[in-house]
Design an enzyme around this catalytic site. Structure first.
Site, PDB file in Angstrom:
ATOM      1  N   ASN A   9       0.688 -10.139  -1.333  1.00 22.45           N
ATOM      2  CA  ASN A   9       0.077 -11.032  -0.341  1.00 22.45           C
ATOM      3  C   ASN A   9      -1.160 -11.626  -0.996  1.00 22.45           C
ATOM      4  OD1 ASN A   9      -1.146 -12.289   1.779  1.00 22.45           O
ATOM      5  ND2 ASN A   9      -1.502 -10.417   2.987  1.00 22.45           N
ATOM      6  N   LYS A  11      -3.074 -13.848   0.089  1.00 25.62           N
ATOM      7  CA  LYS A  11      -4.091 -14.251   1.078  1.00 25.62           C
ATOM      8  C   LYS A  11      -4.617 -15.650   0.731  1.00 25.62           C
ATOM      9  CE  LYS A  11      -4.883  -9.408   1.994  1.00 25.62           C
ATOM     10  NZ  LYS A  11      -5.754  -8.348   2.470  1.00 25.62           N
ATOM     11  N   GLU A 168      -0.198  -0.878   7.112  1.00 26.15           N
ATOM     12  CA  GLU A 168      -1.456  -1.191   6.447  1.00 26.15           C
ATOM     13  C   GLU A 168      -2.613  -0.686   7.306  1.00 26.15           C
ATOM     14  OE1 GLU A 168      -0.745  -4.656   3.491  1.00 26.15           O
ATOM     15  OE2 GLU A 168      -1.487  -5.482   5.371  1.00 26.15           O
ATOM     16  N   GLY A 174      -8.612  -3.822   1.298  1.00 31.81           N
ATOM     17  CA  GLY A 174      -9.711  -4.447   0.561  1.00 31.81           C
ATOM     18  C   GLY A 174     -10.950  -3.581   0.450  1.00 31.81           C
ATOM     19  N   SER A 213      -5.383  -1.241  -0.550  1.00 31.85           N
ATOM     20  CA  SER A 213      -5.963  -0.766  -1.813  1.00 31.85           C
ATOM     21  C   SER A 213      -4.938  -0.072  -2.704  1.00 31.85           C
ATOM     22  CB  SER A 213      -7.185   0.127  -1.564  1.00 31.85           C
ATOM     23  OG  SER A 213      -8.189  -0.599  -0.856  1.00 31.85           O
TER      24      SER A 213
HETATM   25  P1  13P Z   1      -5.564  -4.937  -0.562  1.00 33.39           P
HETATM   26  O1  13P Z   1      -4.441  -4.492  -1.462  1.00 33.39           O
HETATM   27  O2  13P Z   1      -6.476  -5.957  -1.197  1.00 33.39           O
HETATM   28  O3  13P Z   1      -6.298  -3.767   0.038  1.00 33.39           O
HETATM   29  O4  13P Z   1      -4.873  -5.732   0.671  1.00 33.39           O
HETATM   30  C1  13P Z   1      -3.801  -5.154   1.301  1.00 33.39           C
HETATM   31  C2  13P Z   1      -3.206  -6.161   2.233  1.00 33.39           C
HETATM   32  O5  13P Z   1      -3.807  -6.537   3.224  1.00 33.39           O
HETATM   33  C3  13P Z   1      -1.904  -6.726   1.882  1.00 33.39           C
HETATM   34  O6  13P Z   1      -1.369  -7.454   2.951  1.00 33.39           O
END
Ligand code: 13P
Length: 250
Positions: A9, A11, A168, A174, A213
């Site tokens: 993802n 983002k 999640e 994050g 993470s």
């Molecule tokens: P991170 O891997 O940056 O923690 O994000 C996870 C996430 O939200 C994937 O959709």
């Protein structure tokens, strides 16, 4: 044997040229994971067309990060499931905690988005997960259970058979703070049991991905758990080496 899936993802990261470069780098290293691992990349809308072209026939599928809850019409700024499907997009992330939190997405919105996805043959990657205060007060199973019952329970058995679920925990996204593999397994097993209550044995085949993470250094321990079928990766999906490294962790 369930599918093994690593989805990235991205983002709201990378400019289009950077995204294309990242997709190409992932394609170049794709063989390293072996063919039994499925890779999905989910770039921003603006990059989808180019990334679909760059990955076609290369064993890397493409997903979007969202789609509209309506079919078409006067919905300024929205992107429909049909538009995504027409580009060759195959998956769509729905219910991500950032969408729930910052854009007010409710179970009602998500029911409509999933319906649009299925109507256009997009496979939803449906995200669930509890916030820190919900875990600390011992409500995490109730929260995730409700996110499944209020949305996934409305699917037909046929729709359910293609669904991908991602767990999640919001406190792990994050933050650098991963759920322990025991915490992940416990929740993934709960998710599978909850799905089985409605859909029976079909839940045995549902891929349940862990997100939060996840990185090459912890993916192996997470993926070794019986109900963890892969990962939905944020930050570590923005570098081909770390994304592929996670793909090699089964
Ligand atoms: P991170 O891997 O940056 O923690 O994000 C996870 C996430 O939200 C994937 O959709």
């Amino acid at each position: 044997m369930r599918r093994k899936i690593v989805a990235g993802n991205w983002k709201m990261n990378t400019l289009p040229a950077e995204g294309l470069e990242l997709a190409r780098a992932i394609v170049a290293k794709r063989r390293e994971t072996g063919p039994s691992v499925e890779l999905i990349v989910c770039p921003p809308f603006t990059h989808l067309s180019e990334v679909v072209k760059a990955t076609r026939g290369e064993g890397v599928a493409v997903g979007a990060q969202n789609c509209a809850a309506e079919e078409k019409g006067a919905y300024t700024g929205e992107v429909s499931a049909a538009m995504l499907a027409a580009l060759g997009v195959e998956y769509v992330i729905l219910g991500h905690s950032e969408r729930r939190e910052y854009y007010g997405e409710t179970s009602d919105t998500l029911n409509r988005k999933l319906a649009m996805a299925y109507a256009n043959r997009l496979v939803p990657i449906y995200c669930v997960g509890e916030k820190l205060e919900e875990r600390e007060s011992g409500r995490h199973f109730d929260v995730v259970g409700a996110q499944l019952r209020e949305v996934v329970y409305n699917l037909s058995p046929e729709q359910f058979s293609s669904l991908i679920v991602a767990y999640e925990p919001v406190w792990a996204i994050g933050t650098g703070k991963t759920a322990t593999s025991e915490q992940a397994q416990e929740m993934h097993a709960y998710i599978r049991r909850t799905l089985a209550e409605k859909f029976g044995a079909a839940a045995e085949h549902t891929p349940i991905l862990y997100g939060g993470s996840c990185k090459p250094s912890n993916a192996q321990e997470l993926f070794a758990k019986p109900d963890v079928d892969g990962g939905l990766i944020g930050g570590a999906a923005l570098e081909a080496d770390s994304f592929i490294g996670i793909g090699k962790s089964f």
